[in-house]
Design a protein around this motif. Structure first.
Motif, PDB file in Angstrom:
ATOM      1  N   ILE A  88      -3.816  -6.039  -9.473  1.00  0.00           N
ATOM      2  CA  ILE A  88      -2.783  -5.154  -8.926  1.00  0.00           C
ATOM      3  C   ILE A  88      -3.357  -4.303  -7.792  1.00  0.00           C
ATOM      4  N   MET A  89      -4.546  -3.768  -8.015  1.00  0.00           N
ATOM      5  CA  MET A  89      -5.195  -2.964  -6.983  1.00  0.00           C
ATOM      6  C   MET A  89      -5.492  -3.794  -5.739  1.00  0.00           C
ATOM      7  N   ALA A  90      -5.935  -5.037  -5.947  1.00  0.00           N
ATOM      8  CA  ALA A  90      -6.214  -5.922  -4.799  1.00  0.00           C
ATOM      9  C   ALA A  90      -4.939  -6.219  -4.027  1.00  0.00           C
ATOM     10  N   TRP A  91      -3.842  -6.483  -4.741  1.00  0.00           N
ATOM     11  CA  TRP A  91      -2.555  -6.723  -4.090  1.00  0.00           C
ATOM     12  C   TRP A  91      -2.128  -5.504  -3.269  1.00  0.00           C
ATOM     13  N   LYS A  92      -2.377  -4.329  -3.795  1.00  0.00           N
ATOM     14  CA  LYS A  92      -1.943  -3.101  -3.136  1.00  0.00           C
ATOM     15  C   LYS A  92      -2.748  -2.816  -1.866  1.00  0.00           C
ATOM     16  N   TYR A 102       0.827  -1.207   0.000  1.00  0.00           N
ATOM     17  CA  TYR A 102       0.000   0.000   0.000  1.00  0.00           C
ATOM     18  C   TYR A 102       0.863   1.258   0.000  1.00  0.00           C
ATOM     19  N   LEU A 103       2.042   1.174   0.617  1.00  0.00           N
ATOM     20  CA  LEU A 103       2.949   2.318   0.687  1.00  0.00           C
ATOM     21  C   LEU A 103       3.821   2.452  -0.552  1.00  0.00           C
ATOM     22  N   SER A 104       3.878   1.403  -1.361  1.00  0.00           N
ATOM     23  CA  SER A 104       4.738   1.433  -2.545  1.00  0.00           C
ATOM     24  C   SER A 104       4.144   2.314  -3.634  1.00  0.00           C
ATOM     25  N   SER A 105       4.993   2.772  -4.522  1.00  0.00           N
ATOM     26  CA  SER A 105       4.568   3.639  -5.621  1.00  0.00           C
ATOM     27  C   SER A 105       3.745   2.849  -6.644  1.00  0.00           C
ATOM     28  N   GLY A 106       2.588   3.384  -6.993  1.00  0.00           N
ATOM     29  CA  GLY A 106       1.758   2.746  -8.010  1.00  0.00           C
ATOM     30  C   GLY A 106       2.431   2.712  -9.364  1.00  0.00           C
ATOM     31  N   SER A 145      -8.567  -9.516 -20.034  1.00  0.00           N
ATOM     32  CA  SER A 145      -7.340  -9.734 -19.261  1.00  0.00           C
ATOM     33  C   SER A 145      -6.764  -8.423 -18.734  1.00  0.00           C
ATOM     34  N   ALA A 146      -6.883  -7.331 -19.510  1.00  0.00           N
ATOM     35  CA  ALA A 146      -6.389  -6.031 -19.044  1.00  0.00           C
ATOM     36  C   ALA A 146      -7.165  -5.581 -17.812  1.00  0.00           C
ATOM     37  N   LEU A 147      -8.479  -5.760 -17.851  1.00  0.00           N
ATOM     38  CA  LEU A 147      -9.319  -5.410 -16.705  1.00  0.00           C
ATOM     39  C   LEU A 147      -8.959  -6.255 -15.487  1.00  0.00           C
ATOM     40  N   LEU A 148      -8.727  -7.528 -15.722  1.00  0.00           N
ATOM     41  CA  LEU A 148      -8.390  -8.447 -14.639  1.00  0.00           C
ATOM     42  C   LEU A 148      -7.036  -8.105 -14.024  1.00  0.00           C
ATOM     43  N   ILE A 149      -6.055  -7.791 -14.868  1.00  0.00           N
ATOM     44  CA  ILE A 149      -4.706  -7.472 -14.384  1.00  0.00           C
ATOM     45  C   ILE A 149      -4.729  -6.235 -13.498  1.00  0.00           C
ATOM     46  N   VAL A 150      -5.404  -5.176 -13.947  1.00  0.00           N
ATOM     47  CA  VAL A 150      -5.478  -3.948 -13.150  1.00  0.00           C
ATOM     48  C   VAL A 150      -6.197  -4.215 -11.832  1.00  0.00           C
ATOM     49  N   GLY A 151      -7.286  -4.989 -11.878  1.00  0.00           N
ATOM     50  CA  GLY A 151      -8.012  -5.327 -10.654  1.00  0.00           C
ATOM     51  C   GLY A 151      -7.155  -6.109  -9.673  1.00  0.00           C
TER      52      GLY A 151
END
Length: 291
Positions: free
Chosen positions: A158-162, A110-114, A150-156
């Motif tokens: 990444i956001m979940a990981w963050k 969460y603290l890492s740069s997006g 897949s693009a939608l899934l990848i962004v989702g």
């Protein structure tokens, strides 16, 4: 004495009030005014065009895409991040010691740069990356960021990981507030582990879960950095969020007036959506007797 206390209170509150005035209220009023003009972000003069920007925005494919993409992100991001946060919080809560250390580890994304995170993922998913090279050897060839689903899934993802670690902190705090005697009484009554989670933990965790859900839904209306770095809103507007549409119109197409109108429409959509979601969550809690 009372008057002095009031002055002291205003003095301590003044930094926040000045901050809100300079960075929130004034820009909001300025944006509202610009939404009725055709300012191009450069020219010193601009004309008043009335509601033309709003009419144009309501007919725009980009705005329509931003509206629907937000809810598509919700369907990917919210369930994924809530499940992951629950799992992390339950596992950390069950540890006998070093809970804080593990929570800090999960909180670090969460603290890492997006920007950095997005660039790393973009490198991992590039055509010649080790991941795609290995997949092609077994007959799997996917353009991860060039395919809509897949693009939608990848962004989702990444956001979940963050955000998993951040929401896990809230849920862990909720778990810590549950009286251990409740579990002891349930164990005496023969309640199994699965029943304990659904019948005891989840109902008592509802306040923290409610907060987490509202925050997660709210995040989907403000996604920008990951989309900008990975897809630019593509392919075919499949990841074109509200923030991406506003940025594109203001700084790429130099239509600041129109972009301000889109921003106001995004604010209205966000407010109405969050209001409805709140009411649904409150009814869900009340129906189950959790409120």
């Amino acid at each position: 004495m009372k008057e002095n206390n009031n002055r002291l209170g205003w003095l301590f509150a003044s930094p926040y009030l000045i901050y809100s005035l300079v960075f929130f209220l004034i820009p909001l009023v300025w944006s509202f005014y610009l939404s009725f003009t055709n300012w191009d972000l450069i020219a010193p003069e601009y004309d008043f065009v009335g509601f033309d920007n709003f009419t144009k925005a309501l007919k725009s494919p980009g705005v329509h895409a931003a509206f629907w993409v937000t809810y598509k992100f919700m369907m990917v991001f919210v369930p994924l991040v809530i499940v992951l946060s629950l799992v992390v919080s339950v596992l950390v809560h069950s540890l006998p010691r070093l809970k804080s250390l593990f929570l800090i580890g999960f909180f670090l994304p969460y603290l890492s740069s997006g920007v950095v995170s997005a660039l790393i993922v973009k490198g991992l998913l590039s055509f010649n990356s080790p991941v795609n090279t290995a997949l092609r050897k077994v007959g799997i060839n996917i353009d991860w960021l060039g395919t809509s689903w897949s693009a939608l899934l990848i962004v989702g993802m990444i956001m979940a990981w963050k955000f998993t670690g951040y929401y896990a902190l809230i849920l862990t705090s909720g778990l810590e507030s549950i009286d251990h005697e409740v579990y002891e009484a349930a164990a005496i009554d023969g309640v199994t582990g699965r029943q304990r989670f659904w019948k005891i933990t989840l109902p008592l965790l509802y306040p923290a879960l409610y907060t987490t859900l509202i925050l997660a839904f709210g995040v989907t209306f403000g996604i920008f950095t990951e989309v900008y770095q990975l897809t630019g809103g593509g392919p075919n507007n499949a990841t074109n969020t509200w923030q991406m549409e506003i940025y594109s119109q203001a700084f790429k197409n130099l239509q600041a007036g129109y972009a301000s109108a889109v921003a106001l429409l995004a604010s209205v959509a966000t407010f109405i959506s969050i209001f409805i979601i709140r009411k649904l969550l409150e009814k869900w809690g009340a129906r189950n007797g959790w409120v």
